[in-house]
Design a protein around this motif. Structure first.
Motif, PDB file in Angstrom:
ATOM      1  N   SER A  40     -47.141 -33.807  -1.085  1.00  0.00           N
ATOM      2  CA  SER A  40     -46.088 -33.888  -0.106  1.00  0.00           C
ATOM      3  C   SER A  40     -46.295 -33.668   1.305  1.00  0.00           C
ATOM      4  N   TYR A  41     -46.092 -34.350   2.373  1.00  0.00           N
ATOM      5  CA  TYR A  41     -46.101 -34.054   3.539  1.00  0.00           C
ATOM      6  C   TYR A  41     -45.305 -34.661   4.389  1.00  0.00           C
ATOM      7  N   TYR A  43     -44.349 -36.544   7.582  1.00  0.00           N
ATOM      8  CA  TYR A  43     -45.087 -37.031   8.988  1.00  0.00           C
ATOM      9  C   TYR A  43     -43.991 -37.117   9.982  1.00  0.00           C
ATOM     10  N   ASN A  70     -51.884 -37.137   1.900  1.00  0.00           N
ATOM     11  CA  ASN A  70     -51.203 -36.021   2.418  1.00  0.00           C
ATOM     12  C   ASN A  70     -51.956 -34.786   2.418  1.00  0.00           C
ATOM     13  N   HIS A  71     -52.726 -34.450   1.432  1.00  0.00           N
ATOM     14  CA  HIS A  71     -53.411 -33.037   1.265  1.00  0.00           C
ATOM     15  C   HIS A  71     -54.330 -32.800   2.538  1.00  0.00           C
ATOM     16  N   SER A  73     -53.557 -34.260   5.587  1.00  0.00           N
ATOM     17  CA  SER A  73     -52.757 -33.727   6.502  1.00  0.00           C
ATOM     18  C   SER A  73     -52.269 -32.483   6.485  1.00  0.00           C
ATOM     19  N   PHE A  74     -52.061 -31.889   5.440  1.00  0.00           N
ATOM     20  CA  PHE A  74     -51.864 -30.310   5.294  1.00  0.00           C
ATOM     21  C   PHE A  74     -52.783 -29.438   5.703  1.00  0.00           C
ATOM     22  N   GLU A  77     -52.680 -29.595   9.268  1.00  0.00           N
ATOM     23  CA  GLU A  77     -51.519 -28.577   9.726  1.00  0.00           C
ATOM     24  C   GLU A  77     -52.004 -27.291   9.636  1.00  0.00           C
ATOM     25  N   ALA A 148     -52.380 -33.900  11.670  1.00  0.00           N
ATOM     26  CA  ALA A 148     -51.335 -33.257  11.956  1.00  0.00           C
ATOM     27  C   ALA A 148     -51.272 -33.029  13.437  1.00  0.00           C
TER      28      ALA A 148
END
Length: 167
Positions: A40-41, A43, A70-71, A73-74, A77, A148
């Motif tokens: 889960s991310y 955006y 999502n991973h 992007s995490f 971040e 991110a």
């Protein structure tokens, strides 16, 4: 004399057993925790727009669009947060990020673009495309990406981390 020797051996055995159990357990827990896939991310609109612009560029030069993960992007971040906290712009710990993505997602290759203080998705994309190494990442043999874009609350400047992978 035999009793002293037996006591010493028993003590050494107990110490070795306790150390090996606690060491193995903590390493296993740490490894398992670091390899958990983030599913889960959330955006923001700037991240989505930047990803869309990257894919439009790839399509315009005859490449397939990338799928977001999502991973990744995490992990991007996490790096933005590191750069903000340390007031730096760099690729520190890229090896750890790429190894995590390789082990967690089965990636074959991983690359990364970073940027700082661009006010729009188009401005950062233009800057990346003007740089041969960043452009090579955008146009590379990748299948997936994550991004991110985080703002430093102290000065309002944006930090960008964009990770690419072939999976």
């Amino acid at each position: 004399m035999k009793i002293k020797l037996l006591r010493a051996l028993l003590l050494v055995t107990v110490i070795c057993t306790m150390n090996s159990c606690s060491s193995d357990d903590s390493e296993t827990q740490t490894t398992e925790a670091s390899l958990q896939k983030v599913v889960s991310y959330s955006y923001n609109s700037i991240e989505l727009e930047t990803m869309d612009l990257i894919n439009k560029h790839r399509i315009s030069v005859g490449l397939k669009p990338l799928e977001k993960i999502n991973h990744m992007s995490f992990k991007s971040e996490e790096h933005d947060n590191y750069m903000i906290a340390n007031n730096v712009v760099n690729h520190n710990d890229f090896v750890a990020r790429s190894e995590n993505i390789i082990k967690t997602l089965g990636a074959k290759t991983v690359s990364e673009n970073i940027a700082y203080n661009y006010n729009s998705p188009q401005a950062v994309l233009d800057a990346w495309l003007a740089s041969p190494s960043h452009k090579a990442n955008i146009e590379g043999d990748h299948t997936h990406f994550g991004i991110a874009i985080k703002e430093n609350p102290a000065n309002g400047r944006k930090y960008y981390t964009n990770i690419f992978a072939k999976i």
